[in-house]
Scaffold this motif. Structure first.
Motif, PDB file in Angstrom:
ATOM      1  N   ASP A   1      -4.568   3.670   9.377  1.00 37.57           N
ATOM      2  CA  ASP A   1      -3.240   3.299   9.868  1.00 37.57           C
ATOM      3  C   ASP A   1      -2.672   2.129   9.051  1.00 37.57           C
ATOM      4  OD1 ASP A   1      -3.770   5.162  11.820  1.00 37.57           O
ATOM      5  OD2 ASP A   1      -4.192   3.690  13.384  1.00 37.57           O
ATOM      6  N   LEU A   2      -1.356   2.062   9.021  1.00 35.17           N
ATOM      7  CA  LEU A   2      -0.687   0.962   8.327  1.00 35.17           C
ATOM      8  C   LEU A   2      -0.008   0.056   9.338  1.00 35.17           C
ATOM      9  CD1 LEU A   2       0.854   2.887   5.331  1.00 35.17           C
ATOM     10  CD2 LEU A   2      -1.088   1.347   5.310  1.00 35.17           C
ATOM     11  N   PRO A   3       0.084  -1.231   9.033  1.00 38.05           N
ATOM     12  CA  PRO A   3      -0.446  -1.861   7.831  1.00 38.05           C
ATOM     13  C   PRO A   3      -1.945  -2.111   7.948  1.00 38.05           C
ATOM     14  CG  PRO A   3       0.614  -3.515   9.202  1.00 38.05           C
ATOM     15  CD  PRO A   3       0.817  -2.179   9.891  1.00 38.05           C
ATOM     16  N   VAL A   4      -2.623  -2.212   6.797  1.00 33.12           N
ATOM     17  CA  VAL A   4      -4.043  -2.533   6.781  1.00 33.12           C
ATOM     18  C   VAL A   4      -4.179  -3.990   7.206  1.00 33.12           C
ATOM     19  CG1 VAL A   4      -6.094  -2.780   5.316  1.00 33.12           C
ATOM     20  CG2 VAL A   4      -4.517  -0.876   4.935  1.00 33.12           C
ATOM     21  N   PRO A   5      -5.006  -4.270   8.224  1.00 34.69           N
ATOM     22  CA  PRO A   5      -5.179  -5.673   8.650  1.00 34.69           C
ATOM     23  C   PRO A   5      -5.729  -6.534   7.509  1.00 34.69           C
ATOM     24  CG  PRO A   5      -6.091  -4.153  10.277  1.00 34.69           C
ATOM     25  CD  PRO A   5      -5.770  -3.347   9.060  1.00 34.69           C
TER      26      PRO A   5
ATOM     27  N   SER B   1       0.844  -1.191   0.000  1.00 33.57           N
ATOM     28  CA  SER B   1       0.000   0.000   0.000  1.00 33.57           C
ATOM     29  C   SER B   1       0.878   1.238   0.000  1.00 33.57           C
ATOM     30  CB  SER B   1      -0.865   0.049   1.261  1.00 33.57           C
ATOM     31  OG  SER B   1      -1.552  -1.145   1.443  1.00 33.57           O
ATOM     32  N   PRO B   2       0.516   2.229  -0.832  1.00 40.65           N
ATOM     33  CA  PRO B   2       1.291   3.467  -0.770  1.00 40.65           C
ATOM     34  C   PRO B   2       1.157   4.082   0.617  1.00 40.65           C
ATOM     35  CG  PRO B   2      -0.300   3.515  -2.585  1.00 40.65           C
ATOM     36  CD  PRO B   2      -0.536   2.266  -1.801  1.00 40.65           C
ATOM     37  N   THR B   3       2.163   4.786   1.066  1.00 42.17           N
ATOM     38  CA  THR B   3       2.104   5.379   2.394  1.00 42.17           C
ATOM     39  C   THR B   3       2.217   6.887   2.326  1.00 42.17           C
ATOM     40  OG1 THR B   3       4.472   5.109   2.678  1.00 42.17           O
ATOM     41  CG2 THR B   3       3.077   3.365   3.557  1.00 42.17           C
TER      42      THR B   3
ATOM     43  N   ILE C   1       0.450   6.540   7.762  1.00 40.62           N
ATOM     44  CA  ILE C   1      -0.957   6.578   7.383  1.00 40.62           C
ATOM     45  C   ILE C   1      -1.045   6.215   5.906  1.00 40.62           C
ATOM     46  CG2 ILE C   1      -3.023   8.031   7.202  1.00 40.62           C
ATOM     47  CD1 ILE C   1      -2.082   7.645  10.083  1.00 40.62           C
ATOM     48  N   GLY C   2      -1.956   5.295   5.591  1.00 42.42           N
ATOM     49  CA  GLY C   2      -2.120   4.864   4.205  1.00 42.42           C
ATOM     50  C   GLY C   2      -3.190   5.675   3.490  1.00 42.42           C
ATOM     51  N   ASP C   3      -3.489   5.282   2.271  1.00 45.45           N
ATOM     52  CA  ASP C   3      -4.501   5.997   1.504  1.00 45.45           C
ATOM     53  C   ASP C   3      -5.807   5.211   1.424  1.00 45.45           C
ATOM     54  OD1 ASP C   3      -3.736   3.982  -0.229  1.00 45.45           O
ATOM     55  OD2 ASP C   3      -3.515   5.295  -1.966  1.00 45.45           O
ATOM     56  N   LYS C   4      -5.942   4.157   2.221  1.00 50.06           N
ATOM     57  CA  LYS C   4      -7.168   3.356   2.273  1.00 50.06           C
ATOM     58  C   LYS C   4      -7.727   3.368   3.691  1.00 50.06           C
ATOM     59  CE  LYS C   4      -7.164   1.931  -1.992  1.00 50.06           C
ATOM     60  NZ  LYS C   4      -8.202   2.363  -2.903  1.00 50.06           N
ATOM     61  N   TRP C   5      -9.033   3.453   3.786  1.00 51.01           N
ATOM     62  CA  TRP C   5      -9.719   3.467   5.083  1.00 51.01           C
ATOM     63  C   TRP C   5     -10.364   2.116   5.320  1.00 51.01           C
ATOM     64  CZ3 TRP C   5      -9.557   7.587   8.396  1.00 51.01           C
ATOM     65  CH2 TRP C   5      -8.982   8.756   7.900  1.00 51.01           C
ATOM     66  N   TYR C   6     -10.374   1.680   6.579  1.00 48.84           N
ATOM     67  CA  TYR C   6     -10.963   0.379   6.921  1.00 48.84           C
ATOM     68  C   TYR C   6     -11.627   0.476   8.303  1.00 48.84           C
ATOM     69  CZ  TYR C   6      -6.658  -0.084   9.657  1.00 48.84           C
ATOM     70  OH  TYR C   6      -5.632   0.119  10.547  1.00 48.84           O
TER      71      TYR C   6
END
Length: 165
Positions: free
Chosen positions: A136-140, A109-111, A116-121
Motif C-alpha cells: 500500500d502507498l505511501p510506504v511508511p 514511488s511509482p504507483t 498500490i506501489g511496486d515495493k513490499w514492506y
C-alpha cells in the motif's frame, strides 16, 4: 459619449473610449499602451495572481519553485502550467521543492492503479504472528522494502510459525 467635431470625426470623453471606438481592432495595441494604466497582455485573476507561471529566481535554486504572482518580472521564462515551469526551470532539482508545491505532487514511488506501489514492506501495525507484507502507498518511513512479496516475507517473517505471511 461620442460627438462629431467640425470635420466630421468622432470625439470621445476618455482615452479608453477613443481606443475602443476608433482603434478597437488594432492588433499592435499601440493606442491602449498609451493609457495612463494600460491593460496587461496577461489576463489576471483576483488577488494579484496571473495565469502564467515563472521561476522564482529570488530564492536559492534548491529551495525555489514557480510563481504566478503579478507582475511577472521581466526577462523570466513563463509557462502555461506550474508543472511545465518546474520541468522547464527546475528539471535537475534533487530536493524536489518545485514539484512538491504542485496541487497534486508526484510521489517518490511509482504507483500502480488503486494506490498500490511496486515495493513490499512488513506490516508492523499487526501482531507479528498475524502480520504479512503490504504494498500500500505511501510506504511508511523507515520500513525495509522488497521487490516481491516473497522476498519481504522471507526477509521480515522468516521465523513466523503461523505461516501467515
Amino acid at each position: 459619449d461620442t460627438q462629431l467635431d467640425c470635420c466630421s470625426r468622432p470625439t470621445y470623453d476618455t482615452h479608453l473610449e477613443c481606443c475602443k471606438g476608433a482603434y478597437g481592432g488594432q492588433s499592435s495595441g499601440k493606442c491602449l499602451s498609451e493609457l495612463a494604466s494600460p491593460p496587461t497582455t496577461s489576463p489576471t485573476m483576483a488577488g494579484g495572481v496571473g495565469l502564467l507561471w515563472y521561476p522564482d529566481y529570488d530564492t536559492a535554486w534548491s529551495e525555489a519553485g514557480c510563481k504566478a504572482d503579478l507582475p511577472v518580472p521581466s526577462g523570466r521564462p513563463n509557462y502555461d502550467t506550474q508543472l511545465e515551469c518546474c520541468k522547464g526551470s527546475y528539471a535537475g532539482q534533487t530536493s524536489g521543492k518545485c514539484l512538491s508545491e504542485l496541487a497534486s505532487p508526484p510521489t517518490t514511488s511509482p504507483t500502480i492503479a488503486g494506490g498500490i506501489g511496486d515495493k513490499w514492506y512488513p506490516d508492523y501495525d499487526t501482531a507479528w504472528s498475524e502480520a504479512g507484507c503490504k504494498a500500500d502507498l505511501p510506504v511508511p518511513s523507515g520500513r525495509p522494502n522488497y521487490d516481491t512479496q516473497l522476498e519481504c516475507c522471507k526477509g521480515s517473517y522468516a521465523g513466523q510459525t503461523s505461516g501467515k505471511c
